[in-house]
Design an enzyme around this catalytic site. Structure first.
Site, mmCIF file in Angstrom:
data_model
loop_
_atom_site.group_PDB
_atom_site.id
_atom_site.type_symbol
_atom_site.label_atom_id
_atom_site.label_comp_id
_atom_site.label_asym_id
_atom_site.label_seq_id
_atom_site.Cartn_x
_atom_site.Cartn_y
_atom_site.Cartn_z
ATOM 1 C CD GLU A 46 -9.786 4.227 -0.806
ATOM 2 O OE1 GLU A 46 -8.839 4.935 -0.434
ATOM 3 O OE2 GLU A 46 -10.649 3.796 -0.032
ATOM 4 C CG ASP A 47 -7.630 7.299 -3.722
ATOM 5 O OD1 ASP A 47 -7.858 7.800 -2.605
ATOM 6 O OD2 ASP A 47 -6.575 6.722 -3.982
ATOM 7 C CG ASN A 51 -0.407 8.994 2.519
ATOM 8 O OD1 ASN A 51 0.563 8.987 3.256
ATOM 9 N ND2 ASN A 51 -1.603 8.580 2.905
ATOM 10 C CE1 TYR A 55 -4.045 1.325 -0.654
ATOM 11 C CE2 TYR A 55 -3.541 2.779 1.185
ATOM 12 C CZ TYR A 55 -4.312 2.459 0.080
ATOM 13 O OH TYR A 55 -5.335 3.266 -0.294
ATOM 14 C CG ASP A 109 -10.243 4.603 4.022
ATOM 15 O OD1 ASP A 109 -10.580 4.599 5.219
ATOM 16 O OD2 ASP A 109 -9.094 4.363 3.646
ATOM 17 C CG ASP A 110 -10.114 8.963 0.036
ATOM 18 O OD1 ASP A 110 -8.943 8.624 0.255
ATOM 19 O OD2 ASP A 110 -10.785 8.502 -0.901
ATOM 20 N NE ARG A 164 -8.782 12.616 -3.446
ATOM 21 C CZ ARG A 164 -7.974 11.995 -2.595
ATOM 22 N NH1 ARG A 164 -6.710 12.366 -2.470
ATOM 23 N NH2 ARG A 164 -8.413 10.979 -1.875
ATOM 24 C CE LYS A 218 -7.337 2.188 1.877
ATOM 25 N NZ LYS A 218 -7.716 3.513 1.570
#
Length: 582
Positions: free
Chosen positions: A273-274, A438, A130, A296-297, A183, A201
């Site tokens: 996610e993202d 990150n 990850y 999650d973000d 993103r 993930k």
């Protein structure tokens, strides 16, 4: 019976009512299993099936009964010896990306050994499978792509998404991680190559949280990319068109969400996610009342940061309401964390959330978010516009707002300069500095900088890992506010309780469970997060807290409620040890 609760036999319908067909849970560890695919796998087929393959660890009896004689060298190995050999091999690679490719190759040929390596060497291998390595893997995904590891749903599949879902071989799916690649971490629009994120993930959902691999499904929604470099790359694996937006985009997502519920039922968890800010908030708001969804973000990051802040109170003293918070970055992560902090303050003190928000200030690319800017702000920033004169720089904001906690979610590296950190220390001798962006190159400052500029007094944590740092003879272990602490346990808690919705109170429950795992020994080293080596124990406690909250809120469907939720969670956890074949 105990307190009206019943002890559930975990071997019956363990894991939220889905039968443990492959013997993947701890509760079925001693059972003999049959290596079924479409029929009983044997011979060459068995060696090519990552779900059942054990390589040289097949016993003499198994080699006879499953027609493996001559297909393997005569040596019989153990899983432990295989693990030792592979870890030596992975450590020989100098480049992190080569380690990543080696791990993905292992996952494709021997699933249990892959998870055994990841679980037993979590601190060493987590940055490989990850962040930060997965970012580079996504950038080069077209070049390293070998075998599909999930479903790719593009605009070409519009009107046929249910049929596409039925192409996936596993039927009992409990967790889906989906991205549209717009993103990816701090790297921007990577289009179809964002698939590395859902794959990574879900590997963590299994290794750290105990969700069975057979119940996980990574999905990429490909609506094009605005990354011209990828569109010009002959090895790009996605649609060669500019990113679709507006009605067509939302229609595709709507069809997808309906198909998921139709195919897998009400209790499948869909983790967004993202996604880019504008879509992330919109999708979460749209589906959270009708589906089991989690971002999650926005929510996972918020929960893990809140856990670190709750834990740091033991070092700082006081409660959250005694502190002032300043964020650099006002996207989905920043505003999500801010909102959960305000909710925790409100829950603990009974003050309205609106009042709690006044202790929290945000700086975006245009400066401090204040009331005079309200008309031009995106909707998710508006609650954070407070009365104050406009300030254009982070340093000015630190000096004016006088925060004791500085949180970076900007995606821009080296923005917590020496001046900013020293200004924080001038306000509070033990400032909390969280550089969360990150990968490592995007971190707002390094651990070394934070400790050096505050003479070892800062309470520091980051999004990507930093090595321990020694200052004036004292060793500091930087905390990593890694979502991996939260989302695997949270998702597992939803699965084992059969929850049908995610509620904000569950996020607070996850934060408190994580903060409670920090011991005095950890605090003495400046840590506000427990070591990742204990992550499965931590995840079991988080899952139990989540499940308890689901039962309390009437959102759980797995009845009766197990008497000991921690023990029940541990028994439901996937275990990667090889099984004996009959």
């Amino acid at each position: 019976m105990k307190n009206g609760e019943s002890v559930v036999d975990p071997t019956s319908t363990v894991g939220g009512g889905v039968v443990d067909v492959y013997g993947e849970d701890r509760a079925t560890e001693d059972h003999l299993v049959t290596p079924w695919t479409v029929s009983v796998a044997s011979g060459y087929t068995l060696l090519r099936d990552p779900h059942h393959n054990k390589g040289l660890a097949f016993t003499e009896r198994e080699r006879d009964s499953h027609y493996l004689r001559g297909l393997l060298p005569p040596a019989v190995s153990t899983q432990e010896l295989q693990e030792k050999k592979l870890m030596q091999s992975i450590r020989d690679y100098e480049l992190a990306l080569h380690k990543y490719v080696a791990m993905m190759d292992l996952q494709e040929r021997n699933e249990r050994l892959f998870y055994k390596l990841l679980i037993d060497n979590v601190e060493e291998l987590l940055p490989v499978v990850y962040t930060p390595t997965v970012g580079e893997a996504c950038q080069k995904y077209g070049s390293i792509f070998k075998r599909p590891q999930g479903l790719y749903i593009s605009l070409k599949e519009k009107g046929k998404i249910l049929e596409v879902l039925k192409n996936w071989p596993q039927r009992s799916i409990q967790v889906i991680v989906v991205t549209d690649g717009e993103r990816i971490l701090g790297l921007g629009d990577l289009g179809c190559q964002g698939m590395g994120i859902p794959v990574g993930k879900l590997a963590l959902y299994t290794a750290l949280g105990g969700v069975r691999p057979s119940a996980c499904l990574p999905i990429t929604m490909d609506v094009g990319t605005n990354n011209q470099k990828l569109l010009d790359d002959e090895f790009y694996i996605g649609l060669r068109q500019k990113r679709d937006t507006g009605k067509e985009y939302y229609d595709l997502l709507d069809e997808f969400m309906s198909a998921v519920k139709q195919n897998y039922g009400e209790k499948v968890l869909v983790q967004f996610e993202d996604f880019a800010n504008h879509n992330a908030f919109e999708l979460l708001a749209k589906y959270k009342t009708s589906h089991l969804v989690f971002n999650d973000d926005i929510q996972g990051t918020a929960s893990v940061v809140l856990a670190g802040l709750v834990a740091s109170l033991k070092l700082l003293g006081g409660s959250l309401t005694d502190h002032t918070f300043l964020f650099f970055g006002a996207g989905e992560a920043g505003t999500g964390i801010a909102e959960l902090i305000a909710l925790e303050m409100s829950t603990k003190t009974n003050i309205p959330v609106k009042e709690a928000r006044k202790k929290i200030w945000l700086v975006d690319s245009k400066g401090l978010i204040v009331c005079s800017r309200k008309e031009s702000l995106q909707h998710f920033k508006k609650p954070w516009a407070h009365e104050h004169e406009p300030l254009s720089t982070l340093l000015d904001a630190v000096k004016a707002i006088k925060p004791s906690v500085l949180i970076g979610t900007s995606g821009v590296g080296q923005t917590f300069t020496k001046d900013v950190v020293e200004a924080m220390e001038a306000i509070d001798k033990r400032p909390v500095i969280m550089a969360l962006s990150n990968p490592t190159s995007q971190a707002e400052c390094t651990a070394e900088q934070a400790y050096t500029w505050t003479e070892g007094r800062a309470i520091f944590s980051s999004g990507s890992p930093f090595d321990p740092f020694e200052y004036n003879g004292k060793s500091f272990i930087p905390g990593q506010a890694n979502n991996a602490y939260i989302f695997p346990g949270l998702g597992f808690g939803l699965v084992i309780s059969g929850a049908i919705r995610v509620h904000d109170e569950m996020l607070l429950a996850a934060s408190e469970a994580l903060a409670n795992q920090v011991t005095e020994e950890h605090y003495s080293k400046g840590m506000i997060y427990p070591p990742l080596t204990n992550i499965r124990k931590i995840s079991a406690h988080i899952a139990a807290n989540i499940a308890a909250k689901a039962y309390d809120l009437g959102l759980a469907t797995r009845l009766p409620r197990p008497a000991d939720l921690v023990k029940y969670a541990e028994s439901c956890m996937y275990t990667p040890n090889y099984r004996s074949y009959r």
